[in-house]
Scaffold this active site. Structure first.
Site, short mmCIF file in Angstrom:
data_model
loop_
_atom_site.label_atom_id
_atom_site.label_comp_id
_atom_site.label_asym_id
_atom_site.label_seq_id
_atom_site.Cartn_x
_atom_site.Cartn_y
_atom_site.Cartn_z
N LYS A 54 0.84 -1.20 0.00
CA LYS A 54 0.00 0.00 0.00
C LYS A 54 0.88 1.26 0.00
CE LYS A 54 -3.90 -2.38 2.10
NZ LYS A 54 -4.66 -2.79 3.30
N GLN A 98 -4.46 -1.47 9.49
CA GLN A 98 -4.53 -2.81 8.89
C GLN A 98 -5.21 -3.80 9.86
OE1 GLN A 98 -3.70 -3.50 5.75
NE2 GLN A 98 -4.19 -5.65 5.93
N ASP A 121 -10.87 3.28 4.16
CA ASP A 121 -11.26 1.87 4.10
C ASP A 121 -12.78 1.73 3.96
OD1 ASP A 121 -9.51 -0.32 4.14
OD2 ASP A 121 -8.91 0.08 6.21
N1 GUN Z 1 -7.29 -6.67 6.09
C1 GUN Z 1 -7.73 -7.39 5.03
N2 GUN Z 1 -8.32 -6.59 4.12
C2 GUN Z 1 -8.25 -5.34 4.61
C3 GUN Z 1 -8.68 -4.06 4.12
O1 GUN Z 1 -9.27 -3.92 3.05
N3 GUN Z 1 -8.40 -3.01 4.94
C4 GUN Z 1 -7.78 -3.14 6.14
N4 GUN Z 1 -7.58 -2.05 6.87
N5 GUN Z 1 -7.38 -4.31 6.63
C5 GUN Z 1 -7.60 -5.40 5.86
#
Ligand code: GUN
Length: 295
Positions: A54, A98, A121
């Site tokens: 990311k 995350q 998100d």
């Molecule tokens: N863990 C798995 N997928 C995601 C996501 O799309 N966003 C976040 N913050 N954590 C994740």
């Protein structure tokens, strides 16, 4: 018949090119640089690789990015304080924590603490509510990416029987909500299957579009789908390790057999995964535009 492969790599590349141009224009015309912070608590290898990807993608698009890695024993209070700090930080338009978080931290409390205007998100209840109502908001990245894949591949969703496997807050529930709306890649009839569904095969066999997000490698085989089905495979399951130490991945759908029956299919890796990260970048640019009155 062998299915057309929906390449998340290619579609993501096209969207990233559009975003890079948008970021350049924001800088040149408005002196605005979109900013994203990713916060990781602990050292889960999958999470480490997602967060690193990311930050790297943000950098490649000209988005300002910060990555905060916190030890696994970070307290809930420390994490909440960090979020409050970034809520006030003018350079930062998007905050991503995350998931999953370590067990001693209340995930809900953390997600509620993020300013909804920085919730790239799309997990804050304000954004979830707006999404259900069809109002402008941050759409959760994986379902948003899947909508783009369907749309850009020319898959007809209007009136389609869409069967979703998995009722997570991140994929299944928002996916169902988005695809029933009167919108692009919407207007579908939705069935959402989960662990208590009585006869999942009955549903998968009548699906025009099957979206699998359960985290069980190769769960869906060719005899569980009909000819011409469109397969969106969200599963990213580690099934082994190559000699060079790289994880070997498999989706929730048995790709080799199912691709002979499907009309479209997403591969793993190279399918939904690259789209999720790209939609996070799109949301970050949207957040920057909203924060500076450009949207
Ligand atoms: N863990 C798995 N997928 C995601 C996501 O799309 N966003 C976040 N913050 N954590 C994740």
């Amino acid at each position: 018949m062998s299915a057309k492969i929906i390449s998340g790599v290619e579609i993501a590349k096209a969207i990233r090119k559009e975003l890079k141009e948008e970021v350049e224009e924001l800088k040149a015309k408005h002196d605005v640089v979109p900013g994203l912070v990713t916060i990781l608590v602990g050292e889960d290898p999958a999470s480490v690789s997602y967060v690193t990807a990311k930050s790297k993608t943000a950098h490649a698009l000209g988005i300002y990015s910060e990555q905060v890695d916190m030890p696994g024993d970070t307290s809930e209070k420390e994490l909440l304080e960090l979020i409050h700090k970034f809520n006030k930080d003018k350079k930062i338009h998007g905050i991503l924590v995350q998931l999953p978080l370590p067990k001693h931290i209340d995930e809900g409390k953390v997600l509620y603490a993020i300013d909804p205007d920085k919730d790239v998100d799309g997990f804050h209840p304000v954004n979830v509510g707006k999404m259900v109502l069809g109002e402008r908001c941050f759409l959760p990245c994986t379902p948003h990416g899947i909508l783009q894949m369907l749309q850009r591949s020319g898959v007809e969703t209007s009136g389609a029987e869409v069967v979703i496997l998995g009722r997570s807050n991140i994929v299944g529930k928002p996916m169902a909500n988005l695809m029933l709306q009167k919108r692009a890649a919407g207007n579908a009839t939705i069935t959402l299957c989960h662990t208590r569904t009585k006869d999942t095969d009955f549903h998968t066999r009548r699906a025009d579009i099957l979206i699998a997000a359960v985290g069980v490698p190769n769960l869906i085989k060719a005899d569980q789908v009909k000819d011409g089905v469109v397969i969106i495979d969200v599963g990213v399951n580690r099934v082994g390790m190559s000699e060079s130490g790289k994880a070997i991945l498999a989706g929730d759908v048995e790709f080799e057999s199912v691709k002979e029956k499907a009309s479209f299919i997403t591969p793993v890796p190279g399918g939904v995964g690259p789209m999720t990260i790209t939609m996070l970048m799109k949301n970050t640019v949207q957040a920057a535009k909203q924060a500076t009155g450009l949207l």
